[in-house]
Design an enzyme around this catalytic site. Structure first.
Site, PDB file in Angstrom:
ATOM      1  N   ARG A  69       0.855  -1.188   0.000  1.00 25.52           N
ATOM      2  CA  ARG A  69       0.000   0.000   0.000  1.00 25.52           C
ATOM      3  C   ARG A  69       0.891   1.238   0.000  1.00 25.52           C
ATOM      4  O   ARG A  69       1.642   1.461   0.950  1.00 25.52           O
ATOM      5  CB  ARG A  69      -0.904   0.003   1.243  1.00 25.52           C
ATOM      6  CG  ARG A  69      -1.683   1.293   1.371  1.00 25.52           C
ATOM      7  CD  ARG A  69      -2.630   1.301   2.571  1.00 25.52           C
ATOM      8  NE  ARG A  69      -3.298   2.584   2.600  1.00 25.52           N
ATOM      9  CZ  ARG A  69      -3.290   3.429   3.629  1.00 25.52           C
ATOM     10  NH1 ARG A  69      -2.677   3.121   4.753  1.00 25.52           N
ATOM     11  NH2 ARG A  69      -3.890   4.592   3.543  1.00 25.52           N
ATOM     12  N   HIS A 113      -3.152  10.890   0.525  1.00 25.52           N
ATOM     13  CA  HIS A 113      -2.663  10.694   1.898  1.00 25.52           C
ATOM     14  C   HIS A 113      -2.085  12.040   2.359  1.00 25.52           C
ATOM     15  O   HIS A 113      -0.894  12.172   2.616  1.00 25.52           O
ATOM     16  CB  HIS A 113      -1.628   9.568   1.928  1.00 25.52           C
ATOM     17  CG  HIS A 113      -1.344   8.993   3.293  1.00 25.52           C
ATOM     18  ND1 HIS A 113      -1.392   7.647   3.567  1.00 25.52           N
ATOM     19  CD2 HIS A 113      -0.999   9.584   4.465  1.00 25.52           C
ATOM     20  CE1 HIS A 113      -1.081   7.434   4.846  1.00 25.52           C
ATOM     21  NE2 HIS A 113      -0.830   8.598   5.412  1.00 25.52           N
ATOM     22  N   GLU A 158      -7.547   8.264   6.148  1.00 27.74           N
ATOM     23  CA  GLU A 158      -7.900   8.874   7.430  1.00 27.74           C
ATOM     24  C   GLU A 158      -8.420  10.308   7.336  1.00 27.74           C
ATOM     25  O   GLU A 158      -7.797  11.247   7.853  1.00 27.74           O
ATOM     26  CB  GLU A 158      -6.687   8.861   8.372  1.00 27.74           C
ATOM     27  CG  GLU A 158      -6.165   7.474   8.688  1.00 27.74           C
ATOM     28  CD  GLU A 158      -5.041   7.489   9.742  1.00 27.74           C
ATOM     29  OE1 GLU A 158      -4.536   8.570  10.064  1.00 27.74           O
ATOM     30  OE2 GLU A 158      -4.684   6.415  10.227  1.00 27.74           O
ATOM     31  N   ASN A 282      -7.393   1.718   9.851  1.00 28.46           N
ATOM     32  CA  ASN A 282      -6.086   1.883  10.492  1.00 28.46           C
ATOM     33  C   ASN A 282      -6.309   1.857  11.993  1.00 28.46           C
ATOM     34  O   ASN A 282      -7.100   2.636  12.527  1.00 28.46           O
ATOM     35  CB  ASN A 282      -5.434   3.215  10.105  1.00 28.46           C
ATOM     36  CG  ASN A 282      -5.040   3.253   8.634  1.00 28.46           C
ATOM     37  OD1 ASN A 282      -5.110   2.236   7.940  1.00 28.46           O
ATOM     38  ND2 ASN A 282      -4.620   4.412   8.180  1.00 28.46           N
ATOM     39  N   TYR A 284      -4.375   1.868  15.759  1.00 29.10           N
ATOM     40  CA  TYR A 284      -3.175   2.029  16.586  1.00 29.10           C
ATOM     41  C   TYR A 284      -3.436   1.756  18.066  1.00 29.10           C
ATOM     42  O   TYR A 284      -2.669   1.082  18.710  1.00 29.10           O
ATOM     43  CB  TYR A 284      -2.549   3.418  16.361  1.00 29.10           C
ATOM     44  CG  TYR A 284      -1.885   3.480  14.999  1.00 29.10           C
ATOM     45  CD1 TYR A 284      -0.602   2.990  14.813  1.00 29.10           C
ATOM     46  CD2 TYR A 284      -2.577   3.936  13.868  1.00 29.10           C
ATOM     47  CE1 TYR A 284       0.003   2.977  13.560  1.00 29.10           C
ATOM     48  CE2 TYR A 284      -1.976   3.925  12.611  1.00 29.10           C
ATOM     49  CZ  TYR A 284      -0.691   3.443  12.463  1.00 29.10           C
ATOM     50  OH  TYR A 284      -0.103   3.406  11.225  1.00 29.10           O
ATOM     51  N   GLU A 347      -3.377  -0.191   8.051  1.00 31.13           N
ATOM     52  CA  GLU A 347      -2.213   0.266   8.826  1.00 31.13           C
ATOM     53  C   GLU A 347      -2.317  -0.276  10.234  1.00 31.13           C
ATOM     54  O   GLU A 347      -3.384  -0.244  10.847  1.00 31.13           O
ATOM     55  CB  GLU A 347      -2.148   1.798   8.962  1.00 31.13           C
ATOM     56  CG  GLU A 347      -1.634   2.526   7.768  1.00 31.13           C
ATOM     57  CD  GLU A 347      -1.571   4.038   7.977  1.00 31.13           C
ATOM     58  OE1 GLU A 347      -1.340   4.494   9.124  1.00 31.13           O
ATOM     59  OE2 GLU A 347      -1.760   4.751   6.991  1.00 31.13           O
TER      60      GLU A 347
HETATM   61  C1  FCB Z   1      -1.384   7.266  10.610  1.00 26.52           C
HETATM   62  C2  FCB Z   1      -0.999   7.817   9.252  1.00 26.52           C
HETATM   63  C3  FCB Z   1       0.356   7.354   8.776  1.00 26.52           C
HETATM   64  C4  FCB Z   1       1.369   7.268   9.891  1.00 26.52           C
HETATM   65  C5  FCB Z   1       0.817   6.537  11.081  1.00 26.52           C
HETATM   66  C6  FCB Z   1       1.796   6.390  12.230  1.00 26.52           C
HETATM   67  O1  FCB Z   1      -2.328   8.092  11.204  1.00 26.52           O
HETATM   68  O2  FCB Z   1      -1.946   7.453   8.293  1.00 26.52           O
HETATM   69  O3  FCB Z   1       0.750   8.215   7.742  1.00 26.52           O
HETATM   70  O4  FCB Z   1       1.838   8.525  10.208  1.00 26.52           O
HETATM   71  O5  FCB Z   1      -0.341   7.157  11.537  1.00 26.52           O
END
Ligand code: FCB
Length: 441
Positions: A69, A113, A158, A282, A284, A347
């Site tokens: 990607r 992006h 995002e 995505n 985290y 992600e």
């Molecule tokens: C996300 C972004 C990516 C990167 C990660 C850590 O929010 O999409 O570009 O910075 O965080």
């Protein structure tokens, strides 16, 4: 075939900001403003991927991923964000895509992006509805040139983060501090997604997705106030972007004092809610939310970030909660039911203070534990009935982490930014082994 991949973004890796006719993006402008980026770093050179792309694709080939990607730099294709395409910019992605195909790596191209051409920002950026139409024109150019080899298109990355950090709080480009007046940037991005999806399909695109940043939201306590606050945060972070796409309507924003988004015109929601071939997610970390503390200055927002504690943290300070990914996937399935298309985790990853040891190796055991936990969470979600079709690690290599500059290392491959030397970390070797020996359905 389950897609195992790595993810990157143009401004974070390419460098070569003035080569071959590329125009300036909002990130070029922003990064060069004093005080915006930690240590004054910029993406002028970044990982010099624009010149080293072939070496980088070789690294992916040896890793054994079957997808990549990447994002396309809009100002390389249209230096002013509109009008005639720049042939040299298209030729770069042509070469990249050919090389990926030659190595049997499925290209998954993100169209936007965050690196908006500065010329469009000068006309209002995502506050201006015209930008949605320009995105669609640009998407059509890409599909025409690359669509015969790119089966998977992700319109936006995002939109929530871009709206909040870029337009509401100003910690990302374009650095505007509009608070709730940033909401039109949500609608115009979503409309841009819908129009771009139409343009892609008109050129025969196989799979059209969008990528949303999502977080499970945990109330800080059992109190009704904290529950209400958590619901308000969930609305802003998750539902504002998923509901219009999957349900064709905006969620109730009354907690924010907003009754209707007045930039929405008749027919927009039909464009936004056209069927998706997949939803990119995505993930985290989860978010813990409390009611704002009562006080003389009435809080501008109906929630407060209470912080997640009791978990290991990354170099960024983000809590590591692998099960949050399972919770998120099951939550999406519960909320949207059959309206949820197949999900791709586009992600997931962590930043660590990785440096080579005396033997030159980078022993990032914490990243291995992170990936192992999150892959396990996906496996569990699949077993519980969620249709997950791909997992992309953020990121292939250390890169320019937006406001943090080069201070957060997310890569499977270490980059020495002084010499551009690439060194695969222990997690790279671990992932190769994992992909080869533990296939997902
Ligand atoms: C996300 C972004 C990516 C990167 C990660 C850590 O929010 O999409 O570009 O910075 O965080």
């Amino acid at each position: 075939m389950f897609l195992w991949g790595t993810a990157t973004a143009s401004y974070q890796i390419e460098g070569a900001v003035a080569e071959d006719g590329r125009g300036p993006s909002i990130w070029d402008t922003f990064a060069h403003e004093p005080g915006r980026i930690r240590d004054g770093h910029t993406g002028d050179v970044a990982c010099d991927h624009y010149n080293r792309w072939s070496e980088d694709v070789t690294l992916m080939g040896s890793l054994g991923v079957n997808s990549y990607r990447f994002s396309i730099s809009w100002p390389r294709i249209q230096p002013e964000g509109r009008g005639k395409p720049n042939e040299a910019g298209l030729a770069f992605y042509d070469r990249l895509v050919d090389e990926l195909c030659a190595k049997d790596i499925v290209p998954a191209a993100t169209i936007f992006h965050w690196d908006l051409p500065q010329a469009l920002e000068d006309r209002g950026g995502w506050l201006n509805r015209d930008t949605s139409h320009h995105l669609a024109d640009y998407a059509g150019i890409l599909a025409e040139r690359l669509g015969d080899r790119v089966p998977m298109w992700i319109t936006l990355n995002e939109p929530f983060i871009h709206m909040v950090f870029g337009y509401a709080l100003g910690t990302h480009a374009p650095g505007r501090t509009l608070f709730l007046d940033a909401l039109p940037a949500a609608h115009h991005q979503l409309l841009g997604h819908g129009l771009a999806a139409q343009a892609l399909r008109a050129h025969g695109a196989e799979r059209v997705l969008i990528t949303n940043n999502c977080t499970p939201v945990w109330p800080a306590s059992g109190s009704a106030e904290d529950h209400r606050a958590a619901e308000a945060y969930d609305t802003l972070h998750n539902r504002l972007f998923n509901d219009p796409l999957l349900l064709g309507k905006y969620p109730d924003l009354s907690a924010y004092g907003v009754s209707t988004l007045d930039v929405v015109r008749d027919g927009d929601l039909e464009v936004i809610a056209q069927p998706l071939d997949g939803l990119g997610i995505n993930y985290y970390n989860p978010t813990r939310i409390a009611a704002p503390a009562p006080g003389p200055d009435s809080a501008p927002l109906p929630f407060e970030d209470a912080g997640v504690s009791g978990y290991p943290t990354t170099a960024f300070g983000w809590p590591v909660v692998p099960d949050g990914l399972r919770e998120l996937l099951l939550g999406l399935r519960a909320r949207y039911g059959d309206a949820l298309p197949p999900v791709y985790v586009t992600e997931n990853g962590c930043s660590l203070a990785d440096e080579p040891g005396q033997d030159g190796a980078v022993d990032d055991q914490a990243r291995i534990a992170f990936l192992d936990g999150h892959i396990g969470a996906i496996r569990a979600a699949i077993a519980e009935g969620v249709d997950v079709r791909g997992y992309y690690v953020w990121s292939l290599m250390d890169n320019f982490e937006w406001a943090e500059g080069f201070n957060q290392r997310f890569g499977l491959v270490h980059v020495d930014f002084a010499t551009q030397k690439r060194t695969p970390k222990a997690s790279y070797h671990w992932l190769r082994e994992r992909i080869a020996t533990h296939p997902l359905p």
